[in-house]
Every structure is written in structure tokens, then in C-alpha cells.
Design a protein around this motif. Structure first.
Motif, PDB file in Angstrom:
ATOM      1  N   ASN A   1      51.818  71.208  25.285  1.00  0.00           N
ATOM      2  CA  ASN A   1      50.675  71.573  26.247  1.00  0.00           C
ATOM      3  C   ASN A   1      49.187  71.081  25.743  1.00  0.00           C
ATOM      4  O   ASN A   1      48.198  71.745  26.078  1.00  0.00           O
ATOM      5  CB  ASN A   1      50.851  72.959  26.450  1.00  0.00           C
TER       6      ASN A   1
ATOM      7  N   TRP B   1      51.853  62.816  26.059  1.00  0.00           N
ATOM      8  CA  TRP B   1      51.122  63.450  27.067  1.00  0.00           C
ATOM      9  C   TRP B   1      51.766  63.616  28.406  1.00  0.00           C
ATOM     10  O   TRP B   1      51.754  64.745  29.241  1.00  0.00           O
ATOM     11  CB  TRP B   1      49.873  62.790  27.506  1.00  0.00           C
TER      12      TRP B   1
ATOM     13  N   THR C   1      58.408  69.630  31.096  1.00  0.00           N
ATOM     14  CA  THR C   1      57.642  69.261  32.215  1.00  0.00           C
ATOM     15  C   THR C   1      56.908  68.175  32.317  1.00  0.00           C
ATOM     16  O   THR C   1      56.358  67.710  31.201  1.00  0.00           O
ATOM     17  CB  THR C   1      56.483  70.729  32.453  1.00  0.00           C
TER      18      THR C   1
ATOM     19  N   ARG D   1      54.376  65.308  33.645  1.00  0.00           N
ATOM     20  CA  ARG D   1      53.463  65.437  34.504  1.00  0.00           C
ATOM     21  C   ARG D   1      53.403  64.849  35.907  1.00  0.00           C
ATOM     22  O   ARG D   1      54.162  63.698  36.011  1.00  0.00           O
ATOM     23  CB  ARG D   1      52.218  64.878  33.703  1.00  0.00           C
ATOM     24  N   SER D   2      52.572  65.451  37.009  1.00  0.00           N
ATOM     25  CA  SER D   2      52.956  64.873  38.276  1.00  0.00           C
ATOM     26  C   SER D   2      52.120  63.526  38.599  1.00  0.00           C
ATOM     27  O   SER D   2      51.317  62.962  37.692  1.00  0.00           O
ATOM     28  CB  SER D   2      52.142  66.032  39.202  1.00  0.00           C
TER      29      SER D   2
ATOM     30  N   GLU E   1      45.944  68.735  25.741  1.00  0.00           N
ATOM     31  CA  GLU E   1      45.293  67.905  26.670  1.00  0.00           C
ATOM     32  C   GLU E   1      45.008  66.374  26.087  1.00  0.00           C
ATOM     33  O   GLU E   1      45.344  66.201  24.858  1.00  0.00           O
ATOM     34  CB  GLU E   1      43.664  68.570  27.064  1.00  0.00           C
TER      35      GLU E   1
ATOM     36  N   GLU F   1      48.608  63.438  38.657  1.00  0.00           N
ATOM     37  CA  GLU F   1      47.743  63.770  37.614  1.00  0.00           C
ATOM     38  C   GLU F   1      47.831  62.506  36.489  1.00  0.00           C
ATOM     39  O   GLU F   1      46.855  62.063  36.080  1.00  0.00           O
ATOM     40  CB  GLU F   1      48.441  64.838  36.715  1.00  0.00           C
ATOM     41  N   ILE F   2      48.901  61.727  36.744  1.00  0.00           N
ATOM     42  CA  ILE F   2      49.119  60.454  35.936  1.00  0.00           C
ATOM     43  C   ILE F   2      48.077  59.383  36.548  1.00  0.00           C
ATOM     44  O   ILE F   2      47.652  58.806  35.485  1.00  0.00           O
ATOM     45  CB  ILE F   2      50.868  60.096  35.860  1.00  0.00           C
TER      46      ILE F   2
ATOM     47  N   CYS G   1      53.907  66.739  28.431  1.00  0.00           N
ATOM     48  CA  CYS G   1      53.186  67.851  28.147  1.00  0.00           C
ATOM     49  C   CYS G   1      53.491  68.452  26.455  1.00  0.00           C
ATOM     50  O   CYS G   1      53.688  69.775  26.312  1.00  0.00           O
ATOM     51  CB  CYS G   1      53.528  68.955  29.106  1.00  0.00           C
TER      52      CYS G   1
ATOM     53  N   ARG H   1      44.644  59.894  35.597  1.00  0.00           N
ATOM     54  CA  ARG H   1      44.395  59.553  34.276  1.00  0.00           C
ATOM     55  C   ARG H   1      44.232  57.975  33.950  1.00  0.00           C
ATOM     56  O   ARG H   1      43.635  57.668  33.378  1.00  0.00           O
ATOM     57  CB  ARG H   1      45.534  60.219  33.466  1.00  0.00           C
TER      58      ARG H   1
END
Length: 406
Positions: free
Chosen positions: A396, A390, A226, A228-229, A398, A232-233, A393, A236
Motif C-alpha cells: 500500500n 506500484w 488489488t 490500480r484502476s 504511494e 489512477e494509472i 499496490c 499517474r
């Protein structure tokens, strides 16, 4: 009373009992629990008529499932190891290579053995503890006692050589990091695209003159990952870019904290970043400057920079167009950047980079273990591997907890 703690990848605590039985008379030992599953061992040394002996008490705790990473877990031992890892990271070491080995060793620890001596580790008790350390291939943590003849907190190897104390000093020159193959994850059949990716990475590294290991497994295939969207990126990146200015001394922590709060980014700021902004010490500033490489990777993932570049070349964020960068000072507004960040590179491209940097990171670690020169810049490789893990994922995890297992 004095105490110390041994940390080992070993899980067979029968070895501890056998070692104590070999060192002390049977009458001197008291065992709580079953011999093959003891809770505590007490040894009394030098006991004579009308004279109290010296006492050694040993207890232990272990991971429920042995492993070699510090994934999220409620287990107290893993929480303690994560704290230990963070503690070591913040020490400014005289021997950074040895510190790196210690950081690599900590995630492989499966068992914590607590040893208490009353009134102190005299000659006989000290000898018993050192024998146990050799048996377990353990490292010590101690706040100071007669074993190490110091009152300074630190880590020692099984020979009693200092690996690292709180002042950054060392006397040891090397540390072996071992992982028992039986503790690795259950084998699975890799996807075809993952195997092809592994082959391409090995070929590319070979062309770069970098030796990696064909025994390393491939990273997950496209169907098993998966990414990250974009939102979300981008979020960050926006936080990292602001925090990074404190690392380089352009702004202070209070100004960046106010900025992040004003633009609704504070809730996306990690506990580690918040702690840094509250108290940006010089050593933590130095570590945080390396996050430029992570920012570069995330901008690449958002198609804001064309390529990651070479593994020996530091990124240059000044080359990023103003409209493609979220932070240009405390008066800037990240809204336009966050709104425009709508696309992410294909999973195949991100996995290609992840697999390549994973193998390059292994090559750097392997070189350090052999006291050889790293084939590429280890700082660049590690930070980019961190960001790529990261992005996919990895386990998973953080942001603050990302691991770069090799």
C-alpha cells in the motif's frame, strides 16, 4: 562535545552493555534502567584525582517491530531512516555501486545508537566506540569528529572506512547487507497461481541466462492483490510524462507546474515531484529521466504499448502513437488520453511481469553484492520493478515511497 550515530540491524542491546563492561572498569560505568533493558549508559574514562575524566554517553531507539523495509509508520526511527534514504539517493557518488549497497542497507536497520563524547572521542573512547560498531555490525553517520578526522558529514563502516560523504567520496570498497531471517513476515501458504508464476519466472530467467534464487517467495496470487484502476494509472502517466520533460531539459519547472495546475493534475503530483519541479538540479534531473521506464510500464498496463520488451533495451516513448500519450507539449490537453484509458491488463499478466522483474532485480542486487557484472541492465529492471510494485499496490505504498525489496 562530539557525537556520532551507529545504525544496525541488531536488536539485542545487551551486546552494547557487555562490550562496555569488557572495555571499562565496573566503577567507570553508570547504567540507567535495567541491565537487560537499559535506557542509557555512561562511561567515564581517565578519571584521576582532581582531574575530570572523559565521558561517553550512549542512548538508543528501535523499531517496535524489527523489519527490513521502510513501510509507512509514525515511528520516529522509521521516519528518520526514510529521510536518510532520500538524503543518500540525492548524493552524486564517485562509487555508485557502493552507494547502492548503502541504500540497500538502510531499510534493514532496526536500531539507532547515539554516542556522545565529552569533550571528544579521545583514544580510549574511540576504541570503545569502534569495538561497539564491530559487535553490532553497524555503520556510522557523523558530522565529523576525531574518530574520522574530518568535519564533513558522511557514512562510515565499522572499520572506519568512508562509505559515502556529502561530496560523494568513498574509501571503502564493499558493504555487507544482512537480514536476519526471523524478521521476515510470518510464513503463509502461497496461492497455487503464485507458485506456478514463480516457476515460470525462474524458467524464463534461466533461458535468458539470468541466475535467480529459488528461495525467494512468490508475489501474491490474483485473489490476494488489488490492481490500480485505469483512471489512477492514466493520471499517474499524465503527471509523469509532463514532469519527465523537465528532466530532459525540454521545459522548465514553472511551465510544467502551470500545465499541471491548469489541467487539474497538480493534486495528483507527489511531494517529491513538486520539490523537483521547484528546484530541478542536474543530479535529480538525471534520476528523473529514468522514469521513462515507469511511464512505459504504465502505458503497457493500459494496453497502449504491446509489450515491455527486453530487460536490456531502453524504452522508446517516441514509438507511442500520439493519441496514446498524454503530453505533447504545454499546449496539449490530457483530457482525451484520460477519457480513453478505460482498460487495464488482466491481473495475471501484471503479476507475471511483477514476479519476473522482482527476480531479475534480485539477480542484479546479488551481482553487485558479489562485485560481479549485473546480468541485465539494472536501471531498466529497477525502474520497471518500481512501477509494477506500484501497480499491484505493494505494501500500500504511494508513488514516492515505493520500495523494490529483493
Amino acid at each position: 562535545m562530539e557525537n556520532c550515530t551507529l545504525y544496525t540491524h541488531e536488536v539485542d542491546m545487551g551486546k552494547v552493555l557487555k562490550r562496555m563492561q569488557a572495555h571499562f572498569d565496573t566503577a567507570a560505568l553508570s547504567i540507567s534502567g535495567q541491565e537487560n533493558n537499559w535506557d542509557s549508559i555512561t562511561a567515564v574514562s581517565g578519571k584521576k584525582l582532581l582531574r575530570k575524566g572523559h565521558t561517553l554517553t550512549i542512548t538508543h531507539r528501535q523499531r517496535t517491530v524489527p523489519g527490513y523495509t521502510l513501510d509507512h509508520s509514525d515511528e520516529p526511527i522509521i521516519a528518520n531512516l526514510r529521510g536518510m534514504h532520500a538524503f543518500v539517493e540525492q548524493i552524486s557518488a564517485d562509487n555508485e555501486d557502493l552507494k547502492s549497497l548503502l541504500l540497500a542497507k538502510i531499510p534493514t536497520i532496526n536500531t539507532e545508537v547515539v554516542v556522545k563524547a565529552e569533550p571528544a572521542f579521545n583514544g580510549d573512547l574511540r576504541a570503545a566506540v569502534m569495538e561497539m560498531a564491530h559487535e553490532l555490525d553497524a555503520i556510522f553517520f557523523s558530522e565529523g569528529n576525531v574518530i574520522f578526522k574530518t568535519d564533513v558529514q558522511g557514512f562510515w563502516d565499522k572499520t572506519g572506512a568512508l562509505l559515502l560523504d556529502v561530496n560523494g567520496h568513498s574509501t571503502a570498497t564493499n558493504l555487507t547487507v544482512s537480514i536476519d531471517a526471523k524478521y521476515f513476515d510470518s510464513p503463509v501458504t502461497p496461492a497455487a497461481d503464485a507458485l506456478m508464476r514463480k516457476t515460470r519466472s525462474l524458467q524464463q530467467l534461466q533461458e535468458m541466462g539470468i541466475r535467480s534464487s529459488a528461495m525467494l517467495p512468490p508475489v501474491p496470487g490474483e485473489a490476494d492483490v488489488t490492481i490500480r484502476s485505469a483512471a489512477e494509472i492514466a493520471t499517474r502517466v499524465a503527471v509523469l510524462a509532463a514532469v519527465n520533460t523537465v528532466a530532459f531539459g525540454y521545459l522548465d519547472g514553472r511551465a510544467v507546474t502551470a500545465y499541471l495546475q491548469q489541467h487539474q493534475l497538480w493534486e495528483h503530483t507527489t511531494p517529491g515531484e513538486k520539490a523537483f519541479l521547484q528546484d530541478p538540479q542536474e543530479d535529480s534531473k538525471t534520476r528523473e529521466t529514468w522514469k521513462c521506464e515507469a511511464i512505459w510500464v504504465l502505458l503497457w498496463a493500459l494496453n497502449k504499448v504491446p509489450s515491455l520488451g527486453y530487460m536490456n533495451d531502453l524504452c522508446n516513448l517516441d514509438m507511442v502513437p500520439a493519441e496514446d500519450f498524454p503530453f505533447r507539449g504545454p499546449d496539449s490537453d490530457p483530457a482525451a488520453f484520460l477519457t480513453a484509458a478505460t482498460t487495464v491488463r488482466p491481473a495475471a499478466a501484471i503479476l507475471d511481469a511483477n514476479d519476473l522483474y522482482y527476480r531479475a532485480n534480485w539477480a542484479c542486487v546479488d551481482a553487485r553484492l558479489k562485485s560481479e557484472k549485473e546480468p541485465v541492465h539494472p536501471g531498466i529492471v529497477y525502474e520497471r520493478h518500481y512501477a509494477l510494485n506500484w501497480l499491484i499496490c505493494y505494501r500500500n505504498q504511494e508513488w514516492d515511497e515505493v520500495t523494490c525489496d529483493t
